[in-house]
Design a protein around this motif. Structure first.
Motif, PDB file in Angstrom:
ATOM      1  N   GLU A   3       0.832  -1.210   0.000  1.00  0.00           N
ATOM      2  CA  GLU A   3       0.000   0.000   0.000  1.00  0.00           C
ATOM      3  C   GLU A   3       0.862   1.254   0.000  1.00  0.00           C
ATOM      4  O   GLU A   3       1.766   1.414   0.840  1.00  0.00           O
ATOM      5  N   GLY A   4       0.592   2.155  -0.949  1.00  0.00           N
ATOM      6  CA  GLY A   4       1.299   3.421  -1.043  1.00  0.00           C
ATOM      7  C   GLY A   4       2.426   3.421  -2.048  1.00  0.00           C
ATOM      8  O   GLY A   4       2.863   4.490  -2.498  1.00  0.00           O
ATOM      9  N   LEU A  64      11.772  12.913   7.805  1.00  0.00           N
ATOM     10  CA  LEU A  64      10.718  11.981   7.385  1.00  0.00           C
ATOM     11  C   LEU A  64      11.358  10.787   6.690  1.00  0.00           C
ATOM     12  O   LEU A  64      12.162  10.955   5.772  1.00  0.00           O
ATOM     13  N   SER A  65      11.023   9.587   7.144  1.00  0.00           N
ATOM     14  CA  SER A  65      11.429   8.395   6.404  1.00  0.00           C
ATOM     15  C   SER A  65      10.596   8.324   5.123  1.00  0.00           C
ATOM     16  O   SER A  65       9.553   8.987   5.000  1.00  0.00           O
ATOM     17  N   ILE A  66      11.035   7.509   4.184  1.00  0.00           N
ATOM     18  CA  ILE A  66      10.250   7.362   2.949  1.00  0.00           C
ATOM     19  C   ILE A  66       8.870   6.793   3.277  1.00  0.00           C
ATOM     20  O   ILE A  66       7.857   7.205   2.693  1.00  0.00           O
ATOM     21  N   HIS A  67       8.819   5.878   4.238  1.00  0.00           N
ATOM     22  CA  HIS A  67       7.526   5.301   4.627  1.00  0.00           C
ATOM     23  C   HIS A  67       6.603   6.371   5.196  1.00  0.00           C
ATOM     24  O   HIS A  67       5.410   6.447   4.855  1.00  0.00           O
ATOM     25  N   ASP A  68       7.161   7.256   6.055  1.00  0.00           N
ATOM     26  CA  ASP A  68       6.345   8.336   6.628  1.00  0.00           C
ATOM     27  C   ASP A  68       5.942   9.342   5.553  1.00  0.00           C
ATOM     28  O   ASP A  68       4.820   9.859   5.563  1.00  0.00           O
ATOM     29  N   LEU A  69       6.871   9.635   4.627  1.00  0.00           N
ATOM     30  CA  LEU A  69       6.576  10.569   3.542  1.00  0.00           C
ATOM     31  C   LEU A  69       5.374  10.086   2.727  1.00  0.00           C
ATOM     32  O   LEU A  69       4.449  10.867   2.454  1.00  0.00           O
ATOM     33  N   ILE A  70       5.360   8.820   2.373  1.00  0.00           N
ATOM     34  CA  ILE A  70       4.285   8.293   1.534  1.00  0.00           C
ATOM     35  C   ILE A  70       2.991   8.140   2.339  1.00  0.00           C
ATOM     36  O   ILE A  70       1.897   8.348   1.802  1.00  0.00           O
ATOM     37  N   THR A  71       3.119   7.846   3.619  1.00  0.00           N
ATOM     38  CA  THR A  71       1.908   7.775   4.460  1.00  0.00           C
ATOM     39  C   THR A  71       1.232   9.135   4.509  1.00  0.00           C
ATOM     40  O   THR A  71       0.007   9.248   4.315  1.00  0.00           O
ATOM     41  N   LEU A  72       2.014  10.177   4.746  1.00  0.00           N
ATOM     42  CA  LEU A  72       1.454  11.526   4.801  1.00  0.00           C
ATOM     43  C   LEU A  72       0.932  11.959   3.432  1.00  0.00           C
ATOM     44  O   LEU A  72      -0.141  12.588   3.335  1.00  0.00           O
ATOM     45  N   ALA A  73       1.658  11.640   2.379  1.00  0.00           N
ATOM     46  CA  ALA A  73       1.220  12.006   1.029  1.00  0.00           C
ATOM     47  C   ALA A  73      -0.093  11.304   0.667  1.00  0.00           C
ATOM     48  O   ALA A  73      -0.917  11.867  -0.060  1.00  0.00           O
TER      49      ALA A  73
END
Length: 432
Positions: free
Chosen positions: A260-261, A305-314
């Motif tokens: 997901e994401g 921001l980790s890449i995982h956090d970046l995509i979660t927020l996006a």
């Protein structure tokens, strides 16, 4: 030739007699007269009296004798009502002669067997896929080892054809069974079986194209691909649970789908050798990894921001914003809330938990016990709730410079912002 024609007509009459008998009882014949008709008529006048009418001829005498015998038999054997199927068949064979009766019975047996075959190979149940627009492609993959019946079942299931029987029968009468070529084919809904067969025999294969819009979740991607005949929906979902070819995709606690994401929304061309859930996800994840440039990764790291956090927020921005101008402002609101420890309170995270989307979430919905409920849990949800496009990712990396803490969308999808809760409540009253 005339003799054969006469014999054929006699055989057909025997079949009709047999069918009428087993439907209605022994002794009945189709189209049998119920009244004695005059031998000669003259414009509605009674039959002319023959000169020697008082002397019955041989034919009349035979008819009278047959009538008398029938009457005697009827008196001796009163009608007992409808007989069983076995008794009616036996009575017909006895009355017609066993040879003629058996011939008629065998013909009916052939018809019954044909009916059973039509039932076994006939049109399947209504397709489970969503309805297609006119001209929209439905992709069917013919794999080595698939027989005519397997192919027909797939075509019916996807809504390409209506009848397995017609397709199967056409392959047999034309000898097409061994001539169908493997590969991926593009069809439309409700096509003629013969037209479909011609494409399969000619090997008129195609390169698959499919488009995944921004903001689609893994479940929505699986359904769209399944509707197009590319994958089995449940197989795709099962594979997406642990699909993580890159370190930043490593499945986090409470995340349902590791993919997901990270399945980038785009238009793809797919060759048949990659038409598997894993093959499709691999292609989409590679696209995502290439789109996430070194500069974007550096900017995320600078923002802590980790890449995982970046995509979660996006993914939250993607689901909240209908218009591009709103994306950087919504991203800024979320980042500011994270900075001060304020719950994100995004309705989109609640929608992710629901079987079907709702126009407005309720107060009761905000009490759902889940780590994805950003009304109850501070910080980001466990993982992305959708697959965001580049504009939403860029919005998080380059948010607007405002002091807003609240926003609400009107019925047209435009967002309205405020810096305090009192103003926010007033705007909600106006726009909702």
């Amino acid at each position: 030739m005339n003799d054969w024609k006469i014999k054929g007509q006699e055989a057909w009459q025997k079949v009709r007699d047999f069918l009428a008998t087993i439907r209605g009882g022994a002794g009945e014949r189709p189209e049998q007269a119920t009244e004695t008709k005059p031998l000669h008529t003259d414009a509605g006048k009674p039959d002319a009296v023959k000169p020697d009418a008082g002397k019955p001829d041989a034919a009349s005498q035979a008819a009278d004798n047959l009538k008398a015998q029938s009457g005697a038999a009827a008196a001796a054997e009163p009608d007992e009502g409808p007989k069983s199927l076995k008794e009616r068949c036996a009575a017909f064979c006895k009355a017609s002669g066993w040879k003629n009766g058996l011939v008629a019975g065998l013909v009916v047996l052939v018809l019954v067997v044909g009916g059973v075959a039509a039932y076994l190979f006939g049109a399947g149940s209504a397709p489970k896929r969503a309805s297609f627009d006119d001209g929209q492609n439905i992709y069917v993959m013919v794999k080595p080892g698939m027989g005519a019946n397997d192919i027909a079942a797939e075509l019916v299931n996807l809504g390409v054809i209506d009848s397995k029987m017609r397709f199967w029968w056409l392959t047999k009468i034309h000898g097409y069974g061994s001539q169908i070529k493997t590969g991926t084919y593009a069809f439309q809904a409700g096509m003629d079986e013969n037209e479909v067969l011609q494409k399969l025999v000619a090997g008129d294969t195609t390169i698959i194209k499919f488009t995944i819009p921004e903001g689609f979740s893994v479940r929505e991607i699986a359904k769209r691909l399944a509707d197009a005949g590319l994958v089995d929906e449940q197989a795709f979902l099962a594979a997406a649970k642990d699909f993580a070819p890159y370190p930043y995709m490593k499945k986090q606690p409470n995340v349902q789908f590791a993919a997901e994401g990270f399945l980038f929304p785009d238009t793809y061309e797919l060759h048949s050798d990659a038409a598997t859930p894993e093959g499709i996800m691999k292609m989409m994840a590679e696209d995502f990894d290439q789109r996430l440039t070194p500069a974007m990764r550096q900017q995320a790291a600078a923002m802590n921001l980790s890449i995982h956090d970046l995509i979660t927020l996006a993914s939250l921005v993607e689901k909240e914003a209908r218009y591009d101008e709103d994306r950087p402002i919504i991203a800024q609101v979320f980042l500011k809330r994270l900075a001060i420890g304020m719950p994100l309170q995004s309705d989109t995270t609640l929608q992710y938990l629901m079987a079907a989307p709702k126009e407005d979430v309720s107060i009761e919905d905000t009490k759902i016990q889940s780590p994805y409920n950003t009304y109850q849990v501070t910080g980001l949800p466990p993982g992305p709730i959708a697959n965001p496009g580049l504009k939403s990712i860029e919005a998080v990396l380059h948010p607007a410079a405002t002091d807003y803490l609240y926003f609400v969308a009107d019925r047209q999808g435009h967002n309205h912002y405020s810096t305090n809760y009192a103003d926010h409540e007033a705007i909600v009253e106006q726009v909702r």
